[in-house]
Design an enzyme around this catalytic site. Structure first.
Site: not given
Length: 335
Positions: A211, A215
């Site tokens: 994750y 990002k």
């Protein structure tokens, strides 16, 4: 499940902004009431049936935009479309698309372009957070990276003609691309050998790492898009919405799920302000290559996000994963 290697290697310079933008954001000073009339404007919102996407669609409809809700489930989308129609009196349009399937992204882009010549605002909003690490996208990417990054890259490339047309039609607003990143980008340690499925990914990557690096890539992509297409009137920004109570973490499990739900503290109604400001406000036209912090204000991403070499490397890698359709009509300004 262990501490993600990205957190273990986080530097003090990056941890500070991470904490400030997580828990010391103040209160919003910009509100939805400042959104101008959007009549005649067309928007696409990925992940528009839940969380930030749903709130974005609602606000755009309330200000008279024509909105395409791009998401996987027709059943879920139509339920939200009906709910928002009752609330706003306006009806969003379902655009079937699975970001984890490049063929689905292509079909969605083709459908949109068959109906619309211009796209004023593209919200690269949809995403997932920390699904089980064994899951991969249909095209063999880490599921988080494939959904959050690769799918949005492909969609943006395919919709460039409509974004250009919007910029030509109204140079004062441009064709805007609002890319959602996260404060997690500050503590990411991106590893190209884990973006796709393979031994390094299986051995080294945790759901948190996956994750975080997705990002980071969202932010880097936003800046590189700004460099390449800013002179054509396309306005690309990266928006950190903040630590929000949304459905984003629904795929997490066990202790990770518990910690995520505990740390996400802010209301989605605040978090949506940054992307609405970037996509709709007059000030948003000046946000090309900028990073937006909670809540709808100028911020600063970590240093490598702005680096042209870093951006060029990521762009080249992503282009190398694309079907041929994404490479046509490539007009690039690098000045």
């Amino acid at each position: 499940m262990g501490i993600p290697f990205s957190i273990r290697k986080a530097t003090p310079a990056n941890v500070g902004p991470f904490l400030v933008q997580s828990y010391f954001c103040g209160r919003p000073k910009w509100s939805e009431q400042e959104i101008p009339d959007l009549a005649g404007q067309v928007a696409v919102v990925t992940g528009g049936n839940a969380g930030l996407g749903k709130q974005t669609v609602r606000a755009l409809l309330q200000h008279n935009a024509k909105v395409y809700m791009a998401c996987r489930s027709r059943v879920k989308a139509e339920a939200v479309i009906a709910e928002l129609k009752e609330l706003t009196g306006k009806e969003a349009i379902f655009l079937e698309m699975d970001l984890a399937d490049l063929a689905s992204v292509k079909r969605a882009a083709d459908e949109f372009l068959s109906k619309e010549e211009r796209l004023n605002i593209l919200y690269n909003n949809g995403g997932i957070m920390c699904p089980p690490i064994e899951l991969v996208s249909k095209d063999g990417f880490d599921l988080t990276f494939g959904t959050n990054v690769v799918g949005h890259f492909y969609l943006t490339k395919l919709l460039l003609p409509a974004l250009r047309a919007a910029a030509v039609a109204d140079a004062s607003t441009g064709g805007r691309v609002v890319n959602l990143t996260s404060n997690a980008h500050y503590i990411a340690v991106p590893r190209y050998d884990t973006f796709k499925d393979g031994p390094a990914r299986k051995k080294k990557l945790t759901p948190g790492d996956a994750y975080f690096q997705s990002k980071w890539a969202n932010a880097v992509f936003a800046m590189e898009l700004a460099r390449r297409y800013g002179e054509e009137g396309i306005v690309s920004s990266a928006v950190n919405p903040g630590n929000l109570k949304t459905e984003l973490a629904q795929s997490t499990r066990g202790l990770l799920s518990l910690s995520t739900s505990t740390l996400m503290i802010w209301p989605v109604e605040w978090g949506v302000l940054g992307q609405l400001w970037a996509g709709t406000s007059p000030e948003g036209a000046q946000l090309n290559g900028k990073y937006v912090a909670p809540w709808a204000k100028h911020g600063k991403a970590r240093a490598d996000v702005y680096d042209s070499k870093t951006g060029g490397e990521l762009w080249a890698w992503l282009e190398g994963q694309m079907p041929a359709e994404a490479l046509k009509d490539e007009v690039v300004s690098t000045s």
